[in-house]
Scaffold this motif. Structure first.
Motif, PDB file in Angstrom:
ATOM      1  N   HIS A   1      -0.531   5.388  10.913  1.00  0.00           N
ATOM      2  CA  HIS A   1      -1.851   5.381  10.279  1.00  0.00           C
ATOM      3  C   HIS A   1      -2.778   4.543  11.160  1.00  0.00           C
ATOM      4  O   HIS A   1      -2.328   3.783  12.015  1.00  0.00           O
ATOM      5  CB  HIS A   1      -1.760   4.802   8.873  1.00  0.00           C
TER       6      HIS A   1
ATOM      7  N   GLU B   1      -4.033  18.454  -1.329  1.00  0.00           N
ATOM      8  CA  GLU B   1      -3.530  17.095  -1.551  1.00  0.00           C
ATOM      9  C   GLU B   1      -2.726  16.644  -0.352  1.00  0.00           C
ATOM     10  O   GLU B   1      -1.885  17.381   0.171  1.00  0.00           O
ATOM     11  CB  GLU B   1      -2.652  17.070  -2.804  1.00  0.00           C
TER      12      GLU B   1
ATOM     13  N   ILE C   1      -6.357  -0.915   3.803  1.00  0.00           N
ATOM     14  CA  ILE C   1      -5.347  -0.519   2.816  1.00  0.00           C
ATOM     15  C   ILE C   1      -5.417  -1.374   1.540  1.00  0.00           C
ATOM     16  O   ILE C   1      -4.765  -1.064   0.544  1.00  0.00           O
ATOM     17  CB  ILE C   1      -3.926  -0.551   3.428  1.00  0.00           C
TER      18      ILE C   1
ATOM     19  N   LYS D   1       2.534   1.753  -3.360  1.00  0.00           N
ATOM     20  CA  LYS D   1       1.581   2.258  -4.357  1.00  0.00           C
ATOM     21  C   LYS D   1       1.225   3.722  -4.090  1.00  0.00           C
ATOM     22  O   LYS D   1       1.121   4.530  -5.020  1.00  0.00           O
ATOM     23  CB  LYS D   1       0.319   1.393  -4.339  1.00  0.00           C
ATOM     24  N   ARG D   2       1.054   4.092  -2.824  1.00  0.00           N
ATOM     25  CA  ARG D   2       0.681   5.458  -2.464  1.00  0.00           C
ATOM     26  C   ARG D   2       1.782   6.455  -2.798  1.00  0.00           C
ATOM     27  O   ARG D   2       1.528   7.545  -3.331  1.00  0.00           O
ATOM     28  CB  ARG D   2       0.384   5.521  -0.959  1.00  0.00           C
ATOM     29  N   ASP D   3       3.034   6.104  -2.492  1.00  0.00           N
ATOM     30  CA  ASP D   3       4.133   7.062  -2.578  1.00  0.00           C
ATOM     31  C   ASP D   3       4.991   6.925  -3.822  1.00  0.00           C
ATOM     32  O   ASP D   3       5.733   7.852  -4.177  1.00  0.00           O
ATOM     33  CB  ASP D   3       5.040   6.924  -1.347  1.00  0.00           C
TER      34      ASP D   3
ATOM     35  N   GLN E   1      -5.214  10.855   6.534  1.00  0.00           N
ATOM     36  CA  GLN E   1      -4.789  10.991   5.145  1.00  0.00           C
ATOM     37  C   GLN E   1      -5.905  10.742   4.138  1.00  0.00           C
ATOM     38  O   GLN E   1      -5.841  11.217   3.006  1.00  0.00           O
ATOM     39  CB  GLN E   1      -3.597  10.093   4.840  1.00  0.00           C
ATOM     40  N   GLU E   2      -6.943  10.011   4.535  1.00  0.00           N
ATOM     41  CA  GLU E   2      -8.096   9.819   3.638  1.00  0.00           C
ATOM     42  C   GLU E   2      -9.124  10.942   3.771  1.00  0.00           C
ATOM     43  O   GLU E   2     -10.005  11.073   2.922  1.00  0.00           O
ATOM     44  CB  GLU E   2      -8.778   8.480   3.937  1.00  0.00           C
TER      45      GLU E   2
ATOM     46  N   PHE F   1       0.831  -1.207   0.000  1.00  0.00           N
ATOM     47  CA  PHE F   1       0.000   0.000   0.000  1.00  0.00           C
ATOM     48  C   PHE F   1       0.869   1.263   0.000  1.00  0.00           C
ATOM     49  O   PHE F   1       0.625   2.206  -0.763  1.00  0.00           O
ATOM     50  CB  PHE F   1      -0.917  -0.019   1.228  1.00  0.00           C
ATOM     51  N   ILE F   2       1.874   1.285   0.869  1.00  0.00           N
ATOM     52  CA  ILE F   2       2.756   2.458   0.955  1.00  0.00           C
ATOM     53  C   ILE F   2       3.505   2.658  -0.357  1.00  0.00           C
ATOM     54  O   ILE F   2       3.647   3.794  -0.839  1.00  0.00           O
ATOM     55  CB  ILE F   2       3.730   2.297   2.145  1.00  0.00           C
TER      56      ILE F   2
ATOM     57  N   ARG G   1       7.112   9.968   1.382  1.00  0.00           N
ATOM     58  CA  ARG G   1       7.312  10.291  -0.033  1.00  0.00           C
ATOM     59  C   ARG G   1       8.300  11.447  -0.195  1.00  0.00           C
ATOM     60  O   ARG G   1       9.189  11.404  -1.050  1.00  0.00           O
ATOM     61  CB  ARG G   1       5.971  10.645  -0.670  1.00  0.00           C
TER      62      ARG G   1
ATOM     63  N   SER H   1       2.602  12.316   1.857  1.00  0.00           N
ATOM     64  CA  SER H   1       3.199  11.706   3.038  1.00  0.00           C
ATOM     65  C   SER H   1       4.626  12.196   3.249  1.00  0.00           C
ATOM     66  O   SER H   1       5.334  12.558   2.305  1.00  0.00           O
ATOM     67  CB  SER H   1       3.202  10.176   2.902  1.00  0.00           C
TER      68      SER H   1
END
Length: 515
Positions: A327, A299, A379, A161-163, A292-293, A158-159, A305, A302
């Motif tokens: 989180h 925007e 996630i 993909k997110r960052d 964060q959601e 998940f991290i 990132r 993180s």
């Protein structure tokens, strides 16, 4: 062999007790003086005096039909507890959780007619339950102290993909909400009474409470209210220098993004400046990113990132930055506060420091395993084409839109109130309006507050509760600039009637106290 006691011998302990009673005076119970002083210093405003009074009023309403109060319910706007305030749990979460709590359901479901089966438990819920059971074995068994390996791998994915930057499952700790992670970090870093922690002001009271419990030093850095609660890196550098002169060793810099209680979202350059401070001074960054959601404007970016990008640009300069990102399943659109699910990612920590954090996790055995499973569901939700996707998408979108709508309505109500100013919320679940009640304009208010030994924000929130049943928290529980008064409220309660009630109360309050 069965040991049989005679009547005389069975009475012996009582007779002995009586003989002892005649030879000593009873010792007094413990008083506050006998307790750990750090526990007395710790305060947690969101469950403080006003919420306690709200519970008393709620009990009066529930137990006395002729209570005589001018309202019939308490609006709990003091804490981000979505499902207490009628937010419905997501079907996807509860369907999978019910299967892993009672695995025999799986075989029973598979015997049902397909149309009935898909209505009760879509095929992807059964597949996910099987996957989680294969990984955890049973939610009734202890997991690895760092958390289930399969779920930690999902979090790392998940991290990534997110960052857009990789994450290592060995860097992930599954925790009892974000609060447990905060406790671990502050406990580990508080090596003496001279250990200092930079925290934003206003801040979430968990931090001041945890720092007090560890007999460490909270050092507040003020957020700029006029500039959407932004950070001031030069002011933070000045605080570091001032406290070093006092012999305070700064251990960590806390970032809450999106902000609690401010609802502000940090821009990328703001985060760069904070990472620079950490790199220069060897300070741990604690990034509290549980909202964060919950983004309405702007925007979320993180800290992980930003740090990863900086490492690409200048690895030598940033290679020793230590980051702990948090989180939770309690916020976002999940609202599963009572399930106690969360995670912490550690980046840049030495092996020996990580081993100590792991030891603390081991002392607690493990976080709640059903909470760990919920992290995986949060996630790694249904994807387009999955049987549960349409319902999941509808439910989460509805929750998000409802939160954004109520945030705007409450913000607009504050902007129309006399002598109140408020920054427009960008995210999270809260507003932190300022009460612009000067002593010159409100002499009677200040006189009453002085007589009751209350601050202006405490008196306002107390009156608000007593007259409307709306429970919020005075700003002094979160910290605020000297000479200012605020309050924190969630916009979670459903409906709009309570907002109108608040506006009517405020009008009467101003009319009563303003010169």
């Amino acid at each position: 062999m069965v040991l049989r006691l005679s009547r005389h011998s069975r009475m012996a302990p009582l007779l002995i007790s009586r003989r002892f009673q005649s030879s000593f005076l009873p010792a007094p119970p413990f008083t506050i003086k006998d307790l750990n002083e750090s526990t007395l210093e710790a305060k947690y405003a969101v469950r403080g005096k006003i919420p306690i009074r709200a519970d008393e009023l709620r009990s009066e309403i529930d137990n006395n039909p002729s209570h005589g109060l001018p309202y019939d319910r308490i609006i709990s706007a003091n804490i981000g507890n979505p499902q207490q305030l009628d937010q419905k749990p997501l079907s996807w979460y509860r369907q999978v959780l019910s299967l892993i709590q009672y695995p025999p359901l799986i075989s029973k479901i598979e015997k049902l007619d397909p149309s009935v089966r898909e209505h009760l438990y879509p095929s992807d819920t059964v597949e996910r339950a099987r996957k989680l059971l294969k990984s955890t074995g049973s939610v009734g068994a202890y997991s690895h102290s760092q958390g289930d390996a399969g779920i930690r791998k999902s979090v790392a994915n998940f991290i990534h993909k997110r960052d857009g930057y990789p994450s290592d499952p060995s860097d992930i700790f599954l925790t009892g909400g974000a609060s447990a992670a905060v406790s671990y970090l502050i406990q580990v870093l508080s090596c003496s009474e001279k250990s200092g922690f930079l925290i934003p002001i206003p801040q979430y009271p968990l931090y001041t409470a945890s720092i007090a419990l560890n007999n460490a030093v909270p050092i507040g850095y003020f957020l700029n209210e006029e500039k959407q609660w932004s950070t001031d890196p030069e002011a933070i550098r000045d605080l570091i220098a001032e406290n070093k002169e006092k012999g305070i060793a700064i251990k960590a810099l806390v970032i809450i993004n999106p902000g609690n209680p401010t609802g502000a979202i940090l821009k990328e350059q703001d985060i760069v400046e904070l990472v620079n401070i950490a790199a220069e001074h060897g300070i741990v960054l604690i990034a509290d990113e549980v909202y964060q959601e919950n983004v309405f404007h702007g925007e979320f970016i993180s800290v992980k990132r930003v740090l990863a990008k900086l490492l690409e640009q200048d690895h030598e300069l940033y290679k020793n930055v230590q980051l702990a990102s948090l989180h939770s399943t309690s916020k976002g659109v999940s609202g599963e506060c009572g399930q106690r699910g969360g995670y912490m990612e550690l980046v840049g920590f030495t092996r020996e420091v990580r081993d100590i954090i792991f030891k603390l996790a081991s002392i607690n055995l493990c976080s709640v395993v059903s909470g760990q499973a919920l992290v995986e569901l949060m996630i790694n939700p249904p994807k387009e084409g999955d049987a549960s996707y349409q319902l999941y998408h509808h439910e989460t979108l509805t929750i998000h839109k409802d939160l954004e709508k109520r945030a705007l309505l409450l913000y607009e109500a504050f902007t129309k109130m006399a002598d109140v100013s408020c920054q427009k919320p960008q995210g999270a679940m809260y507003l932190f309006p300022r009460l612009d009640f000067s002593r010159e304009a409100y002499p009677a208010l200040y006189k009453k507050a002085d007589e009751m030994n209350l601050t202006i924000d405490e008196l306002y929130c107390t009156d608000l509760l007593e007259h409307t049943g709306i429970c919020c928290v005075p700003g002094n529980g979160f910290g605020q600039a000297p000479g200012t008064a605020h309050l924190r409220t969630t916009f979670l309660p459903p409906g709009t009637e309570w907002i109108s009630s608040w506006a009517a109360f405020h009008e009467k309050f101003v009319a009563h106290y303003k010169q």
